[in-house]
Write a protein that holds these residues in place. Structure first.
Motif, PDB file in Angstrom:
ATOM      1  N   MET A 123       0.819  -1.207   0.000  1.00  0.00           N
ATOM      2  CA  MET A 123       0.000   0.000   0.000  1.00  0.00           C
ATOM      3  C   MET A 123       0.859   1.267   0.000  1.00  0.00           C
ATOM      4  O   MET A 123       1.749   1.414   0.853  1.00  0.00           O
ATOM      5  N   GLY A 124       0.598   2.149  -0.934  1.00  0.00           N
ATOM      6  CA  GLY A 124       1.151   3.497  -0.942  1.00  0.00           C
ATOM      7  C   GLY A 124       2.627   3.596  -0.633  1.00  0.00           C
ATOM      8  O   GLY A 124       3.460   2.891  -1.204  1.00  0.00           O
ATOM      9  N   SER A 125       2.962   4.481   0.290  1.00  0.00           N
ATOM     10  CA  SER A 125       4.365   4.741   0.613  1.00  0.00           C
ATOM     11  C   SER A 125       5.026   3.577   1.346  1.00  0.00           C
ATOM     12  O   SER A 125       6.254   3.498   1.425  1.00  0.00           O
ATOM     13  N   LEU A 126       4.221   2.670   1.880  1.00  0.00           N
ATOM     14  CA  LEU A 126       4.772   1.514   2.589  1.00  0.00           C
ATOM     15  C   LEU A 126       5.088   0.348   1.652  1.00  0.00           C
ATOM     16  O   LEU A 126       5.656  -0.651   2.083  1.00  0.00           O
ATOM     17  N   ALA A 127       4.705   0.478   0.394  1.00  0.00           N
ATOM     18  CA  ALA A 127       4.895  -0.616  -0.565  1.00  0.00           C
ATOM     19  C   ALA A 127       6.365  -0.982  -0.692  1.00  0.00           C
ATOM     20  O   ALA A 127       7.221  -0.125  -0.905  1.00  0.00           O
ATOM     21  N   ASN A 128       6.643  -2.257  -0.537  1.00  0.00           N
ATOM     22  CA  ASN A 128       8.013  -2.757  -0.631  1.00  0.00           C
ATOM     23  C   ASN A 128       7.950  -4.179  -1.164  1.00  0.00           C
ATOM     24  O   ASN A 128       7.384  -5.060  -0.519  1.00  0.00           O
ATOM     25  N   GLU A 129       8.507  -4.393  -2.332  1.00  0.00           N
ATOM     26  CA  GLU A 129       8.393  -5.689  -2.998  1.00  0.00           C
ATOM     27  C   GLU A 129       9.025  -6.817  -2.190  1.00  0.00           C
ATOM     28  O   GLU A 129       8.436  -7.897  -2.037  1.00  0.00           O
ATOM     29  N   ALA A 130      10.213  -6.585  -1.657  1.00  0.00           N
ATOM     30  CA  ALA A 130      10.902  -7.626  -0.895  1.00  0.00           C
ATOM     31  C   ALA A 130      10.114  -8.000   0.360  1.00  0.00           C
ATOM     32  O   ALA A 130       9.977  -9.187   0.697  1.00  0.00           O
ATOM     33  N   ALA A 131       9.577  -6.990   1.043  1.00  0.00           N
ATOM     34  CA  ALA A 131       8.788  -7.261   2.245  1.00  0.00           C
ATOM     35  C   ALA A 131       7.498  -7.989   1.906  1.00  0.00           C
ATOM     36  O   ALA A 131       7.053  -8.874   2.647  1.00  0.00           O
ATOM     37  N   ALA A 132       6.897  -7.628   0.772  1.00  0.00           N
ATOM     38  CA  ALA A 132       5.670  -8.306   0.342  1.00  0.00           C
ATOM     39  C   ALA A 132       5.940  -9.775   0.028  1.00  0.00           C
ATOM     40  O   ALA A 132       5.141 -10.659   0.368  1.00  0.00           O
ATOM     41  N   ILE A 133       7.089 -10.043  -0.598  1.00  0.00           N
ATOM     42  CA  ILE A 133       7.456 -11.434  -0.887  1.00  0.00           C
ATOM     43  C   ILE A 133       7.648 -12.209   0.408  1.00  0.00           C
ATOM     44  O   ILE A 133       7.171 -13.344   0.547  1.00  0.00           O
ATOM     45  N   LEU A 134       8.332 -11.594   1.362  1.00  0.00           N
ATOM     46  CA  LEU A 134       8.549 -12.256   2.650  1.00  0.00           C
ATOM     47  C   LEU A 134       7.227 -12.587   3.330  1.00  0.00           C
ATOM     48  O   LEU A 134       7.042 -13.686   3.849  1.00  0.00           O
ATOM     49  N   MET A 135       6.291 -11.646   3.320  1.00  0.00           N
ATOM     50  CA  MET A 135       4.990 -11.888   3.946  1.00  0.00           C
ATOM     51  C   MET A 135       4.203 -12.967   3.209  1.00  0.00           C
ATOM     52  O   MET A 135       3.470 -13.741   3.824  1.00  0.00           O
ATOM     53  N   SER A 136       4.362 -13.036   1.877  1.00  0.00           N
ATOM     54  CA  SER A 136       3.677 -14.090   1.123  1.00  0.00           C
ATOM     55  C   SER A 136       4.262 -15.460   1.440  1.00  0.00           C
ATOM     56  O   SER A 136       3.544 -16.463   1.470  1.00  0.00           O
ATOM     57  N   VAL A 137       5.576 -15.503   1.717  1.00  0.00           N
ATOM     58  CA  VAL A 137       6.212 -16.767   2.120  1.00  0.00           C
ATOM     59  C   VAL A 137       5.632 -17.233   3.462  1.00  0.00           C
ATOM     60  O   VAL A 137       5.275 -18.399   3.633  1.00  0.00           O
ATOM     61  N   VAL A 138       5.557 -16.304   4.414  1.00  0.00           N
ATOM     62  CA  VAL A 138       5.002 -16.638   5.732  1.00  0.00           C
ATOM     63  C   VAL A 138       3.540 -17.056   5.600  1.00  0.00           C
ATOM     64  O   VAL A 138       3.097 -18.031   6.220  1.00  0.00           O
ATOM     65  N   LEU A 139       2.796 -16.333   4.788  1.00  0.00           N
ATOM     66  CA  LEU A 139       1.372 -16.638   4.604  1.00  0.00           C
ATOM     67  C   LEU A 139       1.162 -18.024   4.025  1.00  0.00           C
ATOM     68  O   LEU A 139       0.340 -18.793   4.531  1.00  0.00           O
ATOM     69  N   ARG A 140       1.899 -18.363   2.975  1.00  0.00           N
ATOM     70  CA  ARG A 140       1.703 -19.684   2.354  1.00  0.00           C
ATOM     71  C   ARG A 140       2.079 -20.802   3.307  1.00  0.00           C
ATOM     72  O   ARG A 140       1.438 -21.849   3.346  1.00  0.00           O
ATOM     73  N   GLY A 141       3.124 -20.592   4.093  1.00  0.00           N
ATOM     74  CA  GLY A 141       3.490 -21.600   5.076  1.00  0.00           C
ATOM     75  C   GLY A 141       2.438 -21.761   6.150  1.00  0.00           C
ATOM     76  O   GLY A 141       2.072 -22.887   6.519  1.00  0.00           O
ATOM     77  N   ALA A 142       1.919 -20.636   6.658  1.00  0.00           N
ATOM     78  CA  ALA A 142       0.883 -20.701   7.686  1.00  0.00           C
ATOM     79  C   ALA A 142      -0.402 -21.303   7.138  1.00  0.00           C
ATOM     80  O   ALA A 142      -1.085 -22.086   7.813  1.00  0.00           O
ATOM     81  N   MET A 143      -0.728 -20.954   5.917  1.00  0.00           N
ATOM     82  CA  MET A 143      -1.930 -21.462   5.267  1.00  0.00           C
ATOM     83  C   MET A 143      -1.905 -22.989   5.170  1.00  0.00           C
ATOM     84  O   MET A 143      -2.854 -23.676   5.550  1.00  0.00           O
ATOM     85  N   GLU A 144      -0.804 -23.523   4.667  1.00  0.00           N
ATOM     86  CA  GLU A 144      -0.703 -24.985   4.519  1.00  0.00           C
ATOM     87  C   GLU A 144      -0.629 -25.670   5.874  1.00  0.00           C
ATOM     88  O   GLU A 144      -1.151 -26.775   6.046  1.00  0.00           O
ATOM     89  N   GLY A 145       0.014 -25.035   6.839  1.00  0.00           N
ATOM     90  CA  GLY A 145       0.052 -25.605   8.179  1.00  0.00           C
ATOM     91  C   GLY A 145      -1.331 -25.692   8.793  1.00  0.00           C
ATOM     92  O   GLY A 145      -1.671 -26.683   9.453  1.00  0.00           O
ATOM     93  N   CYS A 146      -2.146 -24.667   8.577  1.00  0.00           N
ATOM     94  CA  CYS A 146      -3.535 -24.689   9.069  1.00  0.00           C
ATOM     95  C   CYS A 146      -4.290 -25.879   8.503  1.00  0.00           C
ATOM     96  O   CYS A 146      -4.969 -26.621   9.236  1.00  0.00           O
ATOM     97  N   PHE A 147      -4.194 -26.076   7.194  1.00  0.00           N
ATOM     98  CA  PHE A 147      -4.915 -27.178   6.561  1.00  0.00           C
ATOM     99  C   PHE A 147      -4.406 -28.537   7.044  1.00  0.00           C
ATOM    100  O   PHE A 147      -5.190 -29.459   7.282  1.00  0.00           O
ATOM    101  N   ALA A 148      -3.092 -28.664   7.194  1.00  0.00           N
ATOM    102  CA  ALA A 148      -2.515 -29.943   7.622  1.00  0.00           C
ATOM    103  C   ALA A 148      -2.993 -30.327   9.025  1.00  0.00           C
ATOM    104  O   ALA A 148      -3.417 -31.460   9.267  1.00  0.00           O
ATOM    105  N   ILE A 149      -2.933 -29.380   9.953  1.00  0.00           N
ATOM    106  CA  ILE A 149      -3.328 -29.667  11.333  1.00  0.00           C
ATOM    107  C   ILE A 149      -4.844 -29.827  11.437  1.00  0.00           C
ATOM    108  O   ILE A 149      -5.340 -30.668  12.199  1.00  0.00           O
TER     109      ILE A 149
END
Length: 230
Positions: free
Chosen positions: A126-152
């Protein structure tokens, strides 16, 4: 004579037992029989709905958000999304260990991580906070958490029902999973054309993960170390 082998069941008795077992498969009331199942079944339905609602929505949203938030090539966007997929490995690896400590508390923890990652991903696009590297990092965490939720959640659902009604229990839970998976992309598409309103959709997805914490942490039983019920 105690040494005599037990006699096999007579045909009528066997047929009656089989008929009784078969009748249990189709009765949804069996999913609420007893104090434990009466509390477990609605919680599992809510968990499946909320998990799939947020997960399907975010999987649908990620490519669109990367495309419109960062002025990069299509190839670069594809690479950014590929980095996110690598989150599956640590997400499932951690779930493999923590699930043996506690089913419900590890599941609840994963929901909190998923909620936080969606919210932080929103901020990094979003806006001035937009940062591609940080967005990628958050997507990595999200996908890991997402799959962990489904597995458990899968593990918890299987262990929550005895054999005779397990298929019915899992099948009914999947109904809520599929409903959520169908409506979530439609929900996001309402906000997708307006970048100013898009954070509303992401906030709802984050809130759905956070809301799932409650039914997860209040599950009546934790089946760590217990055999699956016959």
């Amino acid at each position: 004579n105690p040494s005599e082998a037990p006699r096999p069941r007579s045909a009528p008795a066997a047929d009656a037992a089989d008929a009784s077992a078969s009748s249990m498969h189709g009765k949804i009331s069996e999913l609420f029989r007893g104090e434990t199942l009466r509390k477990t079944t609605p919680r599992l339905w809510m968990l499946w709905f909320l998990t799939q609602f947020s997960s399907a929505g975010m999987v649908f949203a990620l490519p669109k958000i990367f495309d419109e938030s960062f002025a990069v090539s299509k190839r670069r966007i594809a690479l950014d999304l590929l980095w996110g997929v690598f989150g599956l490995i640590p997400g499932l690896a951690i779930a493999y260990f923590v699930v043996e400590k506690s089913r419900k508390y590890s599941l609840a923890g994963y929901y909190l991580v998923a909620a936080a990652s969606v919210f932080l991903f929103m901020l990094t696009t979003m806006g001035s906070l937009a940062n591609e590297a940080a967005a990628i990092l958050m997507s990595v965490v999200l996908r890991g958490a997402m799959e962990g939720c489904f597995a458990i959640l899968n593990t918890t659902s299987v262990e929550s029902y005895p054999t005779l009604i397990r298929a019915s229990g899992l099948g009914n839970a999947q109904i809520f999973d599929h409903i959520a998976g169908a409506i979530s992309p439609l929900f996001f598409s309402i906000f997708n054309d307006n970048t100013k309103l898009r954070p509303i959709a992401l906030t709802v997805y984050a809130a759905a993960y956070a809301l799932a914490f409650l039914p997860a942490v209040t599950l009546p039983k934790d089946y760590v170390g217990q055999a699956i019920k016959d």
